[in-house]
Write an enzyme that holds these catalytic residues in place. Structure first.
Site, PDB file in Angstrom:
ATOM      1  N   LEU A 533       2.020  -0.004  -9.044  1.00 31.32           N
ATOM      2  CA  LEU A 533       3.151   0.903  -9.295  1.00 31.32           C
ATOM      3  C   LEU A 533       3.728   1.444  -7.999  1.00 31.32           C
ATOM      4  O   LEU A 533       4.900   1.796  -7.920  1.00 31.32           O
ATOM      5  CB  LEU A 533       2.700   2.083 -10.159  1.00 31.32           C
ATOM      6  CG  LEU A 533       2.317   1.759 -11.600  1.00 31.32           C
ATOM      7  CD1 LEU A 533       1.661   2.954 -12.251  1.00 31.32           C
ATOM      8  CD2 LEU A 533       3.542   1.331 -12.388  1.00 31.32           C
ATOM      9  N   GLY A 534       2.881   1.546  -7.005  1.00 34.51           N
ATOM     10  CA  GLY A 534       3.362   2.091  -5.738  1.00 34.51           C
ATOM     11  C   GLY A 534       2.239   2.181  -4.745  1.00 34.51           C
ATOM     12  O   GLY A 534       1.068   1.945  -5.064  1.00 34.51           O
ATOM     13  N   GLY A 536       0.861   4.837  -1.785  1.00 38.32           N
ATOM     14  CA  GLY A 536       1.048   6.154  -1.181  1.00 38.32           C
ATOM     15  C   GLY A 536       0.210   6.269   0.064  1.00 38.32           C
ATOM     16  O   GLY A 536      -0.389   5.288   0.523  1.00 38.32           O
ATOM     17  N   GLY A 539      -3.489   5.437  -0.846  1.00 32.06           N
ATOM     18  CA  GLY A 539      -3.903   4.158  -1.392  1.00 32.06           C
ATOM     19  C   GLY A 539      -2.917   3.698  -2.451  1.00 32.06           C
ATOM     20  O   GLY A 539      -1.897   4.341  -2.677  1.00 32.06           O
ATOM     21  N   VAL A 541      -1.502   2.488  -6.262  1.00 33.36           N
ATOM     22  CA  VAL A 541      -1.589   2.944  -7.645  1.00 33.36           C
ATOM     23  C   VAL A 541      -1.271   1.766  -8.566  1.00 33.36           C
ATOM     24  O   VAL A 541      -0.321   1.023  -8.317  1.00 33.36           O
ATOM     25  CB  VAL A 541      -0.576   4.073  -7.908  1.00 33.36           C
ATOM     26  CG1 VAL A 541      -0.796   4.665  -9.299  1.00 33.36           C
ATOM     27  CG2 VAL A 541      -0.689   5.141  -6.855  1.00 33.36           C
ATOM     28  N   LYS A 558      -5.424   5.199  -9.307  1.00 32.88           N
ATOM     29  CA  LYS A 558      -5.195   5.278  -7.866  1.00 32.88           C
ATOM     30  C   LYS A 558      -6.475   4.889  -7.136  1.00 32.88           C
ATOM     31  O   LYS A 558      -7.528   5.482  -7.369  1.00 32.88           O
ATOM     32  CB  LYS A 558      -4.785   6.711  -7.494  1.00 32.88           C
ATOM     33  CG  LYS A 558      -4.415   6.874  -6.046  1.00 32.88           C
ATOM     34  CD  LYS A 558      -3.988   8.295  -5.751  1.00 32.88           C
ATOM     35  CE  LYS A 558      -2.582   8.573  -6.176  1.00 32.88           C
ATOM     36  NZ  LYS A 558      -1.576   8.431  -5.130  1.00 32.88           N
ATOM     37  N   ASP A 653       1.858  17.223   1.130  1.00 29.38           N
ATOM     38  CA  ASP A 653       2.699  16.035   1.193  1.00 29.38           C
ATOM     39  C   ASP A 653       3.715  16.018   0.051  1.00 29.38           C
ATOM     40  O   ASP A 653       3.858  15.032  -0.657  1.00 29.38           O
ATOM     41  CB  ASP A 653       1.824  14.774   1.175  1.00 29.38           C
ATOM     42  CG  ASP A 653       2.599  13.537   1.624  1.00 29.38           C
ATOM     43  OD1 ASP A 653       3.694  13.700   2.216  1.00 29.38           O
ATOM     44  OD2 ASP A 653       2.131  12.413   1.380  1.00 29.38           O
TER      45      ASP A 653
END
Ligand code: NAG
Ligand code: NAG
Ligand code: NAG
Ligand code: NAG
Ligand code: NAG
Ligand code: NAG
Ligand code: NAG
Ligand code: NAG
Ligand code: NAG
Length: 813
Positions: A533-534, A536, A539, A541, A558, A653
């Site tokens: 999914l992405g 970051g 790490g 996801v 995650k 963040d």
């Protein structure tokens, strides 16, 4: 640009005229390859002008030397009129200055470090120190001027020097320190000449002297300030092709023409904020003030006594003193202002805290020149009402009560421009909010348990007092009840938890505990980590699904990387504390996995992606009302992390990519609590920069501890981006000034044109202005000036008044 060039041309015209009139035929020519040295006897330390009036070179500055131009006075008393790179530290050991072929002046210190003082970037034939005080570099061909110090004034204008429209003089820090100081003189493009404190943006509220009214606010003619050789200080308008027109003659100090060769006029913005015209007689070494603006009382200079102090003029001397409740930042340098004399600033979390922690004291004979952020009109308030209004408002630190009209003005921090005189304004009573210094500890603690009253704007102050008295009594009872019952609640919880573990059915709907997954379970759920999914900072996801009976529930898994070495037990403790957070605007943690070195977190799946995608993507754009709602959602989520869960959690963040949208388009904050996994002790200074550039508070780059205020900064940027539906940094804009949203927002706010930030959209301009104000407070460079998240939410909800924010960037003059 054009205005500048034309003015330069005019200036050259004047220059050459004055050269002819003084008949300067033999100019000492400094040839490329020449050098100066600060202390070594191999080279001279300065180049003198033809008649020895002015010198260019190294002068003693503090414990070292700076490069500059000075008026050579009698008996070694020099008057510095220009300093190169004035904010650089002076060179302490032997340094040399080289004039090179390509028109540069290069400073080389003893370690061989080079620094460019002047970079004309054209082949130079010579340089010259003129008797006017102008240091000029000429080019190879026609002896055109390629650089001159008159184009780069610091705090002084000399005879035959001009200050173009848009240009400014900046005062020195002190008599002995020529770094940039606290005041500026601006030759405005509207034709006005105005004095301001340096840190302000040029609005009428901050001005403390002006040469006249501004001539035009729309037509930008080429106005400039010009001091002629014989002491005439004037504002001119140059039309470009014809002769300049005189607009305003400020002072005419023209003296006997016979002494003109030995009389030097200079107009300086002095370190105390006064703009003075001096005449210097070289024959007998006298230096005399002809005129001083705004006058001879420095208390009239706004900001002469800096924040939270007041100015008094006794025995012809200005004195700065702290307002009640404040102490000097530096007791050796009293003009630098004062800070609160206790550490609880920012403690105010609502109206009840105002009453619990503070009281109002009155002060006499005060004239307050700052603009209030809030002013009642025609309310016929009593003095008590006015003082109470301030006491219960977290942003208010002083109230000014006008007894004749019954009006009340509120002033926020920092308190500025305060003067105390014997004949002070006796119709205005001033009240200052100070710490109630004897607050018993138990009282401080029990305010934490106050239920948040649903404050409404319409509640009158008396009603508030009643509510508070009633709730206080109630709270004391409640407190004892909590103490007694929490013991039992704890027991019940433990029992419930036990029961659940016993049944081994830690269903995802349970509020109480996290489920521990095995690695294989998660591998299966994510189909071998197939759909990413992405990615970051912590790490990647992956999307996954859990089957519960026949229903399928999507999850986001995650995989944490780059963790600090940490035992399983610490990791679990940390994860469980994240798991305890439950808030509508936070992404829920459902479970985790610890196996060997593997660390995974399982979250609820957010079907509508991130706020970043929503705002900056090319699909549907949220409308104005939706954006306002999202901004509030995010603020409430952060407030919960900071104030309302067990122990504050600094997110570290925050950015639109970390804010996710669920199926109902509710904004939820993700990735909170993870910073702690990477840096276990949040109270210590972070050594590794964790945040994301653009959203990071400036203190991340300085070696100072990170506090909750770092999140407030990031929130401010996210708020602006959300309101304006664009990135903070965007180069695809029409005007260069729009590239950085935060800077542009401030400009629009000052110009009262916030609607420019959201062109072609129908918005509620009042709401927009208030939200921009909140954002500008959040992104202040100085963490102490930023509000708490509680304050942010109260302001966004319209419960507290919002003060006028200062310029967020403290470095910008
Ligand atoms: C002038 O003051 C600034 C700020 O206090 C300081 O950093 C600088 O070193 C000073 N310069 C001199 C020459 O004393
Ligand atoms: C000018 O000359 C100096 C040394 O001679 C050199 O360091 C500098 O890069 C030159 N500047 C340009 C623009 O060529
Ligand atoms: C300065 O201005 C005055 C008045 O216009 C004029 O008489 C005088 O000659 C000027 N001085 C110089 C050096 O141009
Ligand atoms: C300044 O000069 C311009 C160009 O000659 C002229 O149009 C304008 O009216 C002047 N402004 C004033 C205030 O004199
Ligand atoms: C001023 O100085 C110039 C050259 O330096 C000289 O020609 C002129 O006579 C002097 N004027 C006076 C009044 O001394
Ligand atoms: C210094 O000389 C100037 C003219 O050269 C004269 O006007 C002034 O009065 C003198 N000052 C003193 C203190 O002698
Ligand atoms: C205020 O000024 C008046 C008039 O000079 C004086 O009598 C009074 O003492 C002053 N009040 C304070 C508190 O200094
Ligand atoms: C304020 O001062 C004026 C004159 O200085 C005087 O007439 C008036 O009575 C004073 N008001 C108060 C409230 O002291
Ligand atoms: C109040 O709270 C502080 C810190 O939260 C704690 O150290 C102190 O013991 C508490 N005081 C009382 C009386 O409970």
């Amino acid at each position: 640009m054009n205005a500048y060039t034309t003015t330069t041309i005019i200036l050259l015209l004047f220059m050459s005229l004055s050269l002819v009139s003084t008949g300067a035929q033999t100019l000492e020519r400094i040839t490329p390859g020449s050098s100066l040295s600060s202390t070594s006897s191999d080279y001279p330390s300065s180049w003198l002008s033809h008649s020895g009036l002015f010198a260019f070179g190294f002068y003693q500055h503090g414990n070292g030397f700076s490069v500059g131009i000075w008026l050579v006075g009698k008996m070694n008393k020099i008057i510095v009129v220009w300093t190169a790179n004035r904010d650089d530290p002076p060179v302490t050991l032997t340094a040399t200055l080289q004039f090179t072929m390509n028109g540069s002046l290069i400073l080389i210190d003893e370690q061989g470090q080079k620094k460019l003082i002047v970079n004309a970037n054209t082949r130079a034939s010579s340089a010259s120190m003129h008797d006017s005080g102008n240091f000029v570099i000429y080019d190879d061909d026609n002896n055109n001027i390629i650089w001159q110090s008159f184009d780069h004034p610091t705090d002084t204008l000399l005879g035959s020097q001009s200050l173009p429209g848009g240009g400014q003089l900046s005062s020195s820090l002190s008599q002995a320190n020529h770094s940039t100081g606290r005041f500026k003189l601006k030759m405005q493009v509207d034709g006005n000449l105005v004095l301001y404190p340096a840190y302000t943006t040029e609005t009428g509220w901050d001005a403390y002297w002006a040469a006249g009214i501004s001539i035009s606010s729309t037509v930008k003619d080429n106005y400039f300030l010009y001091l002629n050789k014989t002491g005439l200080l004037q504002i001119w308008n140059s039309s470009g092709d014809s002769n300049p027109n005189l607009i305003n003659s400020l002072v005419d100090a023209t003296e006997d023409q016979n002494t003109v060769n030995h009389t030097i006029f200079r107009a300086s913005l002095d370190f105390d904020g006064a703009f003075r015209l001096y005449v210097h007689h070289d024959t007998n070494g006298t230096d005399k003030v002809i005129i001083s603006w705004p006058g001879n009382n420095p208390c009239e200079v706004k900001g002469f006594c800096s924040f939270n102090s007041y100015c008094t003029f006794v025995d012809n001397k200005p004195l700065c003193n702290c307002l009640d409740g404040y102490k000097f930042i530096d007791s050796n340098e009293k003009t630098l202002g004062c800070k609160r004399n206790y550490l609880e600033a920012g403690q105010c979390r609502g109206e009840e805290d105002g009453l619990a922690f503070y009281k109002m004291v009155s002060m006499n004979n005060i004239t307050w020149k700052d603009h209030p952020y809030f002013e009642t009109t025609n309310d016929m308030l009593s003095e008590e009402d006015c003082s109470l209004k301030c006491l219960v408002d977290c942003n208010c630190w002083a109230a000014l009560y006008d007894g004749e009209k019954g009006n009340c003005k509120k002033q926020g921090l920092p308190l500025r421009y305060v003067i105390r005189t014997d004949e002070g304004d006796n119709s205005t009573n001033v009240f200052l909010k100070v710490d109630k210094n004897s607050i018993p500890n138990w009282k401080r603690n029990y305010t934490r348990f106050f239920p948040q009253p649903p404050p409404s704007k319409t509640t009158s102050n008396k009603a508030v007092v009643h509510i508070i008295v009633v709730t206080s009594v109630f709270s004391i009872v409640l407190c004892s009840a909590i103490v007694i019952s929490s013991h039992y609640i704890y027991k019940i919880r433990v029992l419930r938890y036990k029961r659940l573990t016993d049944t081994g059915n830690l269903g995802l709907n349970e509020e109480v505990a996290l489920r521990r997954f095995t690695y294989n379970e998660l591998k299966r759920a994510t189909n071998h980590f197939k759909e990413e999914l992405g990615k970051g900072s912590f790490g990647s996801v992956y999307k996954g699904a859990l089957l519960k009976g026949k229903t399928k529930r999507f999850i986001a898994v995650k995989r944490l990387e780059k963790l600090v070495e940490e035992g399983e037990r610490e990791f679990q403790a940390e994860v469980r504390s994240i798991g305890k957070t439950h808030h509508r605007n936070l992404v829920r943690l459902l479970g985790f996995c610890v196996e060997g070195s593997k660390r995974l977190l399982v979250y609820e799946y957010m079907s509508n992606g991130s706020l970043g995608k929503l705002l900056f993507g090319d699909q549907r754009r949220p409308d104005w009302n939706e954006r306002v709602r999202i901004a509030l959602d995010i603020a409430r989520g952060i407030l919960y992390l900071h104030d309302e869960c067990d122990g504050p959690i600094i997110h570290c963040d925050l950015k639109p990519q970390n804010i996710l949208m669920d199926e109902f388009w509710t904004a939820k904050i993700a990735d909170f609590g993870l910073a702690k996994l990477l840096m276990p002790d949040q109270t210590r200074t972070f050594t590794v920069i964790r945040g994301t550039r653009g959203y990071m508070a400036p203190e991340w780059n300085k070696n100072i501890p990170i506090s909750l205020k770092a999140d407030v900064y990031s929130y401010g940027i996210v708020l602006l981006e959300t309101l304006c539906c664009r990135r903070n940094l965007d180069v695809n804009v029409l005007e260069p000034e729009e590239i950085l949203l935060s800077g542009w927002a401030y400009k629009c706010f000052v110009a009262r044109e916030v609607n420019k930030l959201v062109p072609s959209e129908v918005i509620d301009e009042n709401v927009m202005e208030n939200m921009v104000k909140v954002a500008l407070w959040c992104i202040q460079d100085e963490p102490l000036l930023r509000p708490t998240m509680k304050g942010v939410v109260l302001m966004l909800e319209g419960i507290t008044d919002i003060a006028i924010p200062p310029c967020p960037d403290s470095n910008r003059a």
